[in-house]
Design an enzyme around this catalytic site. Structure first.
Site, PDB file in Angstrom:
ATOM      1  N   LYS A  31      75.807  44.169  72.499  1.00  0.00           N
ATOM      2  CA  LYS A  31      75.138  44.722  73.685  1.00  0.00           C
ATOM      3  C   LYS A  31      75.103  43.680  74.805  1.00  0.00           C
ATOM      4  CE  LYS A  31      70.534  44.635  73.936  1.00  0.00           C
ATOM      5  NZ  LYS A  31      69.982  43.960  75.123  1.00  0.00           N
ATOM      6  N   ASN A  32      74.669  42.461  74.473  1.00  0.00           N
ATOM      7  CA  ASN A  32      74.456  41.456  75.522  1.00  0.00           C
ATOM      8  C   ASN A  32      75.747  40.859  76.068  1.00  0.00           C
ATOM      9  OD1 ASN A  32      71.797  42.019  75.392  1.00  0.00           O
ATOM     10  ND2 ASN A  32      71.246  40.217  74.178  1.00  0.00           N
ATOM     11  N   CYS A  44      58.201  42.911  82.314  1.00  0.00           N
ATOM     12  CA  CYS A  44      58.867  43.133  81.024  1.00  0.00           C
ATOM     13  C   CYS A  44      57.860  42.797  79.932  1.00  0.00           C
ATOM     14  CB  CYS A  44      60.085  42.228  80.911  1.00  0.00           C
ATOM     15  SG  CYS A  44      60.797  42.215  79.257  1.00  0.00           S
ATOM     16  N   ARG A  54      59.879  36.795  83.339  1.00  0.00           N
ATOM     17  CA  ARG A  54      61.342  36.804  83.526  1.00  0.00           C
ATOM     18  C   ARG A  54      61.760  36.818  84.996  1.00  0.00           C
ATOM     19  NH1 ARG A  54      63.891  40.742  79.030  1.00  0.00           N
ATOM     20  NH2 ARG A  54      65.716  39.468  79.408  1.00  0.00           N
ATOM     21  N   LEU A 107      66.424  31.174  89.100  1.00  0.00           N
ATOM     22  CA  LEU A 107      67.611  30.360  88.803  1.00  0.00           C
ATOM     23  C   LEU A 107      68.891  31.058  89.263  1.00  0.00           C
ATOM     24  CD1 LEU A 107      66.587  29.139  85.226  1.00  0.00           C
ATOM     25  CD2 LEU A 107      66.283  27.955  87.416  1.00  0.00           C
ATOM     26  N   ASP A 137      66.043  36.384  69.889  1.00  0.00           N
ATOM     27  CA  ASP A 137      66.236  37.804  69.594  1.00  0.00           C
ATOM     28  C   ASP A 137      66.216  38.111  68.102  1.00  0.00           C
ATOM     29  OD1 ASP A 137      68.604  38.351  72.344  1.00  0.00           O
ATOM     30  OD2 ASP A 137      66.437  38.082  72.295  1.00  0.00           O
ATOM     31  N   ILE A 164      61.150  30.572  74.126  1.00  0.00           N
ATOM     32  CA  ILE A 164      61.938  31.133  75.229  1.00  0.00           C
ATOM     33  C   ILE A 164      61.114  32.104  76.085  1.00  0.00           C
ATOM     34  CG2 ILE A 164      64.057  32.384  75.841  1.00  0.00           C
ATOM     35  CD1 ILE A 164      64.649  29.745  74.478  1.00  0.00           C
ATOM     36  N   ARG A 217      68.094  51.261  72.449  1.00  0.00           N
ATOM     37  CA  ARG A 217      68.682  50.432  73.505  1.00  0.00           C
ATOM     38  C   ARG A 217      69.646  49.401  72.926  1.00  0.00           C
ATOM     39  NH1 ARG A 217      64.612  48.119  77.814  1.00  0.00           N
ATOM     40  NH2 ARG A 217      66.691  47.489  78.565  1.00  0.00           N
TER      41      ARG A 217
HETATM   42  C1  EPZ Z   1      69.394  37.286  77.763  1.00  0.00           C
HETATM   43  O1  EPZ Z   1      68.343  37.583  78.689  1.00  0.00           O
HETATM   44  C2  EPZ Z   1      69.414  38.447  76.766  1.00  0.00           C
HETATM   45  N1  EPZ Z   1      69.640  39.688  77.471  1.00  0.00           N
HETATM   46  C3  EPZ Z   1      68.070  38.508  76.042  1.00  0.00           C
HETATM   47  O2  EPZ Z   1      68.155  39.516  75.038  1.00  0.00           O
HETATM   48  C4  EPZ Z   1      67.821  37.186  75.336  1.00  0.00           C
HETATM   49  O3  EPZ Z   1      66.554  37.200  74.748  1.00  0.00           O
HETATM   50  C5  EPZ Z   1      67.890  36.038  76.360  1.00  0.00           C
HETATM   51  O4  EPZ Z   1      69.148  36.052  77.055  1.00  0.00           O
HETATM   52  C6  EPZ Z   1      67.738  34.678  75.702  1.00  0.00           C
HETATM   53  O5  EPZ Z   1      68.683  34.486  74.723  1.00  0.00           O
HETATM   54  C7  EPZ Z   1      70.902  40.002  77.864  1.00  0.00           C
HETATM   55  O6  EPZ Z   1      71.852  39.269  77.690  1.00  0.00           O
HETATM   56  C8  EPZ Z   1      71.092  41.299  78.564  1.00  0.00           C
HETATM   57  P1  EPZ Z   1      67.488  33.975  80.168  1.00  0.00           P
HETATM   58  P2  EPZ Z   1      68.194  36.757  80.051  1.00  0.00           P
HETATM   59  O7  EPZ Z   1      67.844  34.077  81.595  1.00  0.00           O
HETATM   60  O8  EPZ Z   1      69.533  36.468  80.608  1.00  0.00           O
HETATM   61  C9  EPZ Z   1      63.533  32.137  82.112  1.00  0.00           C
HETATM   62  C10 EPZ Z   1      67.521  41.409  73.786  1.00  0.00           C
HETATM   63  O9  EPZ Z   1      66.608  41.560  72.967  1.00  0.00           O
HETATM   64  N2  EPZ Z   1      64.244  32.318  83.404  1.00  0.00           N
HETATM   65  O10 EPZ Z   1      68.259  33.039  79.313  1.00  0.00           O
HETATM   66  O11 EPZ Z   1      67.223  37.479  80.898  1.00  0.00           O
HETATM   67  C11 EPZ Z   1      63.135  33.504  81.512  1.00  0.00           C
HETATM   68  O12 EPZ Z   1      61.948  33.970  82.069  1.00  0.00           O
HETATM   69  C12 EPZ Z   1      67.268  40.641  75.106  1.00  0.00           C
HETATM   70  O13 EPZ Z   1      68.677  41.826  73.631  1.00  0.00           O
HETATM   71  C13 EPZ Z   1      63.652  31.843  84.567  1.00  0.00           C
HETATM   72  O14 EPZ Z   1      62.562  31.266  84.540  1.00  0.00           O
HETATM   73  O15 EPZ Z   1      67.525  35.418  79.487  1.00  0.00           O
HETATM   74  C14 EPZ Z   1      63.042  33.189  80.040  1.00  0.00           C
HETATM   75  O16 EPZ Z   1      61.780  32.693  79.742  1.00  0.00           O
HETATM   76  C15 EPZ Z   1      65.833  40.327  75.324  1.00  0.00           C
HETATM   77  N3  EPZ Z   1      64.305  32.038  85.739  1.00  0.00           N
HETATM   78  C16 EPZ Z   1      64.112  32.132  79.850  1.00  0.00           C
HETATM   79  O17 EPZ Z   1      64.402  31.583  81.142  1.00  0.00           O
HETATM   80  C17 EPZ Z   1      65.519  32.671  85.815  1.00  0.00           C
HETATM   81  O18 EPZ Z   1      66.070  32.831  86.927  1.00  0.00           O
HETATM   82  C18 EPZ Z   1      65.414  32.664  79.232  1.00  0.00           C
HETATM   83  O19 EPZ Z   1      65.923  33.661  80.068  1.00  0.00           O
HETATM   84  C19 EPZ Z   1      66.104  33.137  84.630  1.00  0.00           C
HETATM   85  C20 EPZ Z   1      65.444  32.952  83.418  1.00  0.00           C
END
Ligand code: EPZ
Length: 421
Positions: free
Chosen positions: A22-23, A118, A123, A127, A308, A330, A400
């Site tokens: 999915k991701n 969320c 989130r 960045l 995850d 995370i 989902r």
């Molecule tokens: C991806 O989300 C995955 N989703 C998530 O899977 C997964 O949990 C996550 O990566 C971590 O591995 C998809 O790929 C669609 P991040 P993403 O940006 O990209 C903070 C599932 O269950 N952050 O690495 O949103 C954020 O708040 C889902 O399939 C900022 O602060 O994750 C979080 O605490 C859930 N500012 C941390 O970084 C930003 O601009 C990791 O987020 C971006 C992120």
């Protein structure tokens, strides 16, 4: 609204096919926006999130055809006529924000709704914005929408990410493929989905090096071409189903799995006394008798233990011998499954980002509520080993990210059925 009824039914045995990720698919699909030529994805998962991304891309003017029972996505963006990603679609799925970078690179402008709240954390997208602004974009928040434009086109830059965000790495990497000059992305995310995206972009003639490491270098090109790309195996679905025989006992072969996708997770299973071995077709997982041992877990960016799989691992630890400590590093609010597991008789204490699980002999069935995607499947895993019947409500969360759960687990011997409630 659907619910799923599970009755504990002893050991699970057999084979289970693991779908495309999915991701990975959710970041590969927006890559079609980068080129006028068609992009075809094979081994695509059949999930509601993929349908939402299809809806979003279609709203921008892309054509997305679903073929071969949903496993092939034939996409073309030669005629984009809209650069606004609407709140009504984006609020259903955060990954919609992955159209921002590609649209900026291709059209020089993009208006993307901020996803909003969320269940698992705030989130933010800071960045993503910082990285795209380093490439020359001007971004302004107006009425809940990010208005981005790049007069004069994107230009390569050196970007140091404060945190190896998966989404920010994907958005910046896609944008940088069409930027003038070289972009260096430091402290980049290293997840297999990033490598899969880079592999697909290279097959579209992008110039990318270092994906899978913390330093990615992208040499901008004038245009990208069409391609066909197989979506990588879903390591989170894989890990989830590896836990089915771990929790219930038995032996299961996960078809399409490989240890390289779930290395740190396998180390924890090994420490818990679960047997894992690679086979010609995937990964075999077995537990014969005896209780699982308690192990401690800290979630980290790849190659660390995936957040995850934290909820699912907690389900295993609920009946382990001893006490385990799970630290969620995370997301700030990712223990919503704990009170539901406690309704089934689990003994868990949660303090901030740390959960302490005191293993009990056996869980008992109960009506429970799914709160997010991974929490919902952890309840299903726990229910398969519990005494009696469990009803998991709000399973739309599950759809989902997991295709045909009842069928896949039913084939292993689980008593599981979906009901309309
Ligand atoms: C991806 O989300 C995955 N989703 C998530 O899977 C997964 O949990 C996550 O990566 C971590 O591995 C998809 O790929 C669609 P991040 P993403 O940006 O990209 C903070 C599932 O269950 N952050 O690495 O949103 C954020 O708040 C889902 O399939 C900022 O602060 O994750 C979080 O605490 C859930 N500012 C941390 O970084 C930003 O601009 C990791 O987020 C971006 C992120």
């Amino acid at each position: 609204m659907d619910s799923i009824i599970v009755r504990g039914n002893g050991e699970l045995n057999g084979q289970i096919p693991i779908a495309g990720a999915k991701n990975a698919c959710l970041t590969l699909m927006p890559a079609t926006l980068l080129s006028e030529e068609p992009l075809t994805l094979t081994n695509a998962p059949r999930l509601s999130d993929i349908r939402t991304m299809t809806e979003l891309l279609s709203s921008l003017g892309a054509e997305v055809s679903t073929l071969q029972d949903g496993k092939v996505l034939a996409m073309s963006s030669h005629n984009l006529d809209n650069h606004v990603a609407d709140y009504d679609i984006v609020r259903k799925m955060r990954a919609s924000n992955l159209v921002l970078g590609p649209m900026l690179a291709r059209l020089g402008q993009a208006v993307v709704s901020l996803p909003g709240g969320c269940a698992i954390g705030t989130r933010p997208m800071d960045l993503h914005e910082k990285g795209l602004m380093a490439l020359g974009a001007e971004i302004e928040l107006k009425e809940g929408y990010l208005h981005a434009k790049v007069p004069g086109g994107l230009k390569g830059a050196v970007i140091d990410l404060d945190f190896p965000s998966v989404g920010a790495t994907e958005n910046i990497m896609m944008a940088a493929t069409l930027a003038k000059g070289t972009t260096v992305l430091n402290n980049a995310a290293r997840e297999p989905e990033i490598v899969d995206l880079a592999t697909c972009l290279r097959s579209m003639d992008a110039q990318i090096d270092g994906d899978g490491t913390s330093r990615i270098e992208i040499q901008g090109v004038d245009r990208l071409h069409g391609a066909t790309h197989p979506v990588v195996t879903d390591r989170i679905e894989l890990g989830t189903y590896m836990l089915a025989p771990a929790i219930c006992g038995g032996e299961v072969e996960c078809l399409g799995g490989s240890i390289s996708l779930v290395g740190s997770f396998c180390e924890k299973l090994d420490a818990a006394g679960i047997h894992v071995e690679e086979t010609a077709n995937g990964l075999k997982v077995a537990r014969r008798g005896g209780r699982v041992k308690a192990v401690d877990v800290v979630t980290e960016p790849f190659p660390g233990f995936p957040t995850d799989l934290q909820a699912q691992m907690m389900a295993l630890m609920c009946t382990a011998e001893g006490t385990s400590v799970l630290e969620e590093k995370i997301f700030e609010n990712r223990f919503m499954h704990a009170p539901e597991l406690m309704r089934m008789g689990a003994n868990i204490e949660v303090h901030g980002g740390t959960a302490t699980v005191h293993g009990v002999e056996r869980l008992k069935g109960a009506p429970v509520m799914a709160t997010d995607l991974r929490a919902s499947v952890s309840l299903i895993l726990a229910a398969m080993a519990a005494e009696g019947e469990t009803i998991v409500n709000r399973v739309y969360h599950l759809d989902r990210g997991y295709e045909r759960v009842e069928e896949k687990l039913g084939n292993l011997g689980a008593h599981i059925e979906r009901v309309q409630s």
